[in-house]
Design a protein around this motif. Structure first.
Motif, PDB file in Angstrom:
ATOM      1  N   ALA A 140       0.828  -1.209   0.000  1.00 55.80           N
ATOM      2  CA  ALA A 140       0.000   0.000   0.000  1.00 55.80           C
ATOM      3  C   ALA A 140       0.857   1.251   0.000  1.00 55.80           C
ATOM      4  CB  ALA A 140      -0.932  -0.013   1.211  1.00 55.80           C
ATOM      5  N   VAL A 141       1.935   1.235   0.788  1.00 53.44           N
ATOM      6  CA  VAL A 141       2.850   2.377   0.821  1.00 53.44           C
ATOM      7  C   VAL A 141       3.562   2.524  -0.516  1.00 53.44           C
ATOM      8  CG1 VAL A 141       4.887   3.353   1.942  1.00 53.44           C
ATOM      9  CG2 VAL A 141       3.162   2.170   3.310  1.00 53.44           C
ATOM     10  N   SER A 229       7.204   1.165 -10.635  1.00 55.71           N
ATOM     11  CA  SER A 229       7.790   0.316 -11.659  1.00 55.71           C
ATOM     12  C   SER A 229       8.956   1.006 -12.361  1.00 55.71           C
ATOM     13  CB  SER A 229       6.719  -0.069 -12.689  1.00 55.71           C
ATOM     14  OG  SER A 229       7.274  -0.815 -13.742  1.00 55.71           O
ATOM     15  N   HIS A 230       8.783   2.289 -12.661  1.00 48.57           N
ATOM     16  CA  HIS A 230       9.858   3.038 -13.306  1.00 48.57           C
ATOM     17  C   HIS A 230      11.081   3.126 -12.396  1.00 48.57           C
ATOM     18  CE1 HIS A 230      11.858   6.096 -15.731  1.00 48.57           C
ATOM     19  NE2 HIS A 230      12.038   6.790 -14.619  1.00 48.57           N
ATOM     20  N   GLY A 231      10.853   3.376 -11.122  1.00 52.28           N
ATOM     21  CA  GLY A 231      11.971   3.477 -10.191  1.00 52.28           C
ATOM     22  C   GLY A 231      12.703   2.167 -10.008  1.00 52.28           C
ATOM     23  N   ALA A 281      13.915   3.185  -5.229  1.00 49.04           N
ATOM     24  CA  ALA A 281      12.907   3.576  -6.218  1.00 49.04           C
ATOM     25  C   ALA A 281      11.960   4.642  -5.674  1.00 49.04           C
ATOM     26  CB  ALA A 281      12.108   2.348  -6.651  1.00 49.04           C
ATOM     27  N   GLN A 282      11.662   4.592  -4.390  1.00 46.96           N
ATOM     28  CA  GLN A 282      10.680   5.513  -3.810  1.00 46.96           C
ATOM     29  C   GLN A 282      11.306   6.768  -3.226  1.00 46.96           C
ATOM     30  OE1 GLN A 282       7.514   3.592  -1.742  1.00 46.96           O
ATOM     31  NE2 GLN A 282       7.196   5.281  -0.320  1.00 46.96           N
ATOM     32  N   LEU A 287       5.641   9.287   1.617  1.00 46.28           N
ATOM     33  CA  LEU A 287       4.246   9.142   1.231  1.00 46.28           C
ATOM     34  C   LEU A 287       3.956  10.191   0.163  1.00 46.28           C
ATOM     35  CD1 LEU A 287       2.629   8.785   4.784  1.00 46.28           C
ATOM     36  CD2 LEU A 287       3.263   6.933   3.219  1.00 46.28           C
ATOM     37  N   PRO A 288       2.904  10.040  -0.618  1.00 42.14           N
ATOM     38  CA  PRO A 288       2.606  11.034  -1.654  1.00 42.14           C
ATOM     39  C   PRO A 288       2.568  12.457  -1.088  1.00 42.14           C
ATOM     40  CG  PRO A 288       1.196   9.129  -1.918  1.00 42.14           C
ATOM     41  CD  PRO A 288       1.947   8.918  -0.644  1.00 42.14           C
ATOM     42  N   GLY A 289       3.440  13.317  -1.592  1.00 43.24           N
ATOM     43  CA  GLY A 289       3.493  14.703  -1.133  1.00 43.24           C
ATOM     44  C   GLY A 289       4.270  14.919   0.146  1.00 43.24           C
ATOM     45  N   LEU A 290       4.916  13.873   0.664  1.00 43.09           N
ATOM     46  CA  LEU A 290       5.655  13.991   1.925  1.00 43.09           C
ATOM     47  C   LEU A 290       7.026  13.347   1.763  1.00 43.09           C
ATOM     48  CD1 LEU A 290       5.453  14.873   4.956  1.00 43.09           C
ATOM     49  CD2 LEU A 290       4.799  12.502   5.442  1.00 43.09           C
ATOM     50  N   THR A 291       8.074  14.153   1.828  1.00 44.34           N
ATOM     51  CA  THR A 291       9.436  13.639   1.716  1.00 44.34           C
ATOM     52  C   THR A 291      10.002  13.325   3.098  1.00 44.34           C
ATOM     53  OG1 THR A 291      10.447  15.829   1.857  1.00 44.34           O
ATOM     54  CG2 THR A 291       9.784  15.054  -0.334  1.00 44.34           C
TER      55      THR A 291
END
Length: 416
Positions: A140-141, A229-231, A281-282, A287-291
């Motif tokens: 999920a993450v 997948s790209h990462g 890769a991530q 999380l989306p919008g959070l580094t």
């Protein structure tokens, strides 16, 4: 981004790698417990599993506690988002860990595999649901289904997406592979040729299955989470993916050529590389919008966490190294007598009914704990879970649980 903001996350990833390798090899034995079958050969397989994991199984969860504690302290915003959205899989994993530990403890009071088979069943099933739930949470993450902020995503669909299911299945398959390799090496070290041959076959088959799942998973991730997948395949994570593939193939070759001791370490590299590939890769996004930088706690907190990690490593590291050195070196071996004619004991009808009632109470309580919004209903749910635990303990626990080994043979004393 400062070094102090990154160091705790590096520690989290190291802990996650160690938990994935060590605990998943431990949890993976559940597959072989469940598929052992019946009869004397099955009892021997289960006895070998219990004996192999005995000295170290509880130490593996140190890494999960470490990961959660550091993440909670050093990156509180990310932890809050994870805990609120992934409450269901984390709850399932927690229950699985507790049930597994309980079943292992109860097994110690039985007369060996075959006596009270319901204990073995609970041990096996909890060993399956725990890695699946944790893998689904990671999926999920990785697929971006856990939003950052005070508003959580749907607590069911967030961890039941294609990538989540894939990672959950891969966690179970990979754990079974790791467990089979470790059990092959352990049997070979003990000179048990027949047992080593049995688990050698299991290792080869499960390795092929895990590889097929991983290859099919590449297509699933490309369709469901193209950024991930790209990462992994085109970005910074591709080197780690290559390392994982090479190490996985090398493990199969080593098992095939009966060099299981070396295979156990190469298999660990294969799994560790997958975790590293996901991180590469991530990153630097949590999380989306959070580094990582945005999620990091204040400077004083990060400094205290970093100092605590270093101090803990100085204390715990040598202890764990000594433990594994003693286990791998065979200095903690002890003879275990397996009954030659262990006949599964069918529990009395009233205990079977009590067991079914415990399952019903647990399901009702778990639903209230997870889904109820009011404090009263959540309290009722917690009480139901506690009552279910007591009822289940009575239902599946051996009647002579309070006795030591000598007492079960008529010449011992009660524990006090």
């Amino acid at each position: 981004m400062t070094v102090l903001q990154v160091l705790p996350m590096v520690a989290v990833l190291v802990g996650l790698v160690l938990y994935t390798v060590l605990a998943n090899a431990d949890l993976g034995t559940g597959v072989w417990q469940l598929t052992a079958g019946s009869g004397e050969r099955a009892h021997q397989v289960r006895a070998h599993i219990y004996r192999a994991i005995g000295p170290i199984w509880e130490a593996n969860h140190v890494w999960l506690i470490f990961v959660l504690t550091v993440l909670w302290t050093a990156y509180p915003q990310a932890f809050a988002s994870l805990a609120s959205t992934l409450v269901v899989p984390l709850f399932i994993a927690g229950i699985g860990i507790v049930l597994r530990g309980t079943a292992y403890a109860l097994h110690g009071a039985t007369n060996g595999p075959g006596d009270h088979p319901e204990v073995d069943l609970v041990f096996a099933l909890s060993s399956l649901i725990t890695p699946f739930a944790l893998g689904a949470a990671v999926g999920a993450v990785a697929s971006g289904r856990v939003p950052a902020g005070p508003v959580p995503a749907d607590i069911m669909t967030s961890w039941l997406g294609p990538t989540s299911l894939l990672v959950g299945v891969l966690a179970v398959a990979g754990g079974a592979f790791l467990a089979a390799v470790q059990l092959t090496a352990e049997a070979a070290r003990l000179g048990e040729v027949e047992m080593a041959a049995r688990f050698r076959l299991r290792a080869l088959l499960s390795g092929v299955v895990a590889g097929i799942v991983a290859i099919a998973g590449a297509f699933v991730v490309r369709a469901d989470a193209p950024a991930l997948s790209h990462g992994l395949l085109d970005g910074p994570g591709r080197i780690a993916v290559v390392v994982s593939v090479v190490a996985g193939v090398a493990t199969l070759v080593l098992v095939w050529t009966r060099r299981a001791h070396a295979a156990r370490f190469v298999a660990a590299v294969a799994v560790a590389a997958l975790v590293a590939g996901w991180a590469l890769a991530q990153g630097p996004t949590l999380l989306p919008g959070l580094t990582v930088q945005q999620a990091a706690a204040p400077y004083d907190t990060l400094l205290a966490v970093t100092v605590s990690i270093v101090a803990g490593a100085v204390i715990v590291g040598p202890s764990l190294a000594l433990l594994f050195g003693l286990v791998l070196g065979g200095r903690m071996d002890r003879p275990v007598d397996v009954p030659e004619t262990a006949v599964p004991a069918r529990p009395p009808r009233d205990r079977r009914m009590l067991g079914r009632g415990a399952v019903g109470l647990f399901v009702a309580g778990a639903v209230l704990v997870v889904f109820a919004s009011g404090a009263v209903l959540m309290t009722v749910g917690l009480l139901l879970v506690l009552v279910a635990a007591v009822a289940g303990f009575v239902a599946v626990g051996p009647a002579d649980l309070g006795l030591d080994t000598d007492d079960r043979t008529g010449s011992g004393t009660l524990f006090t």
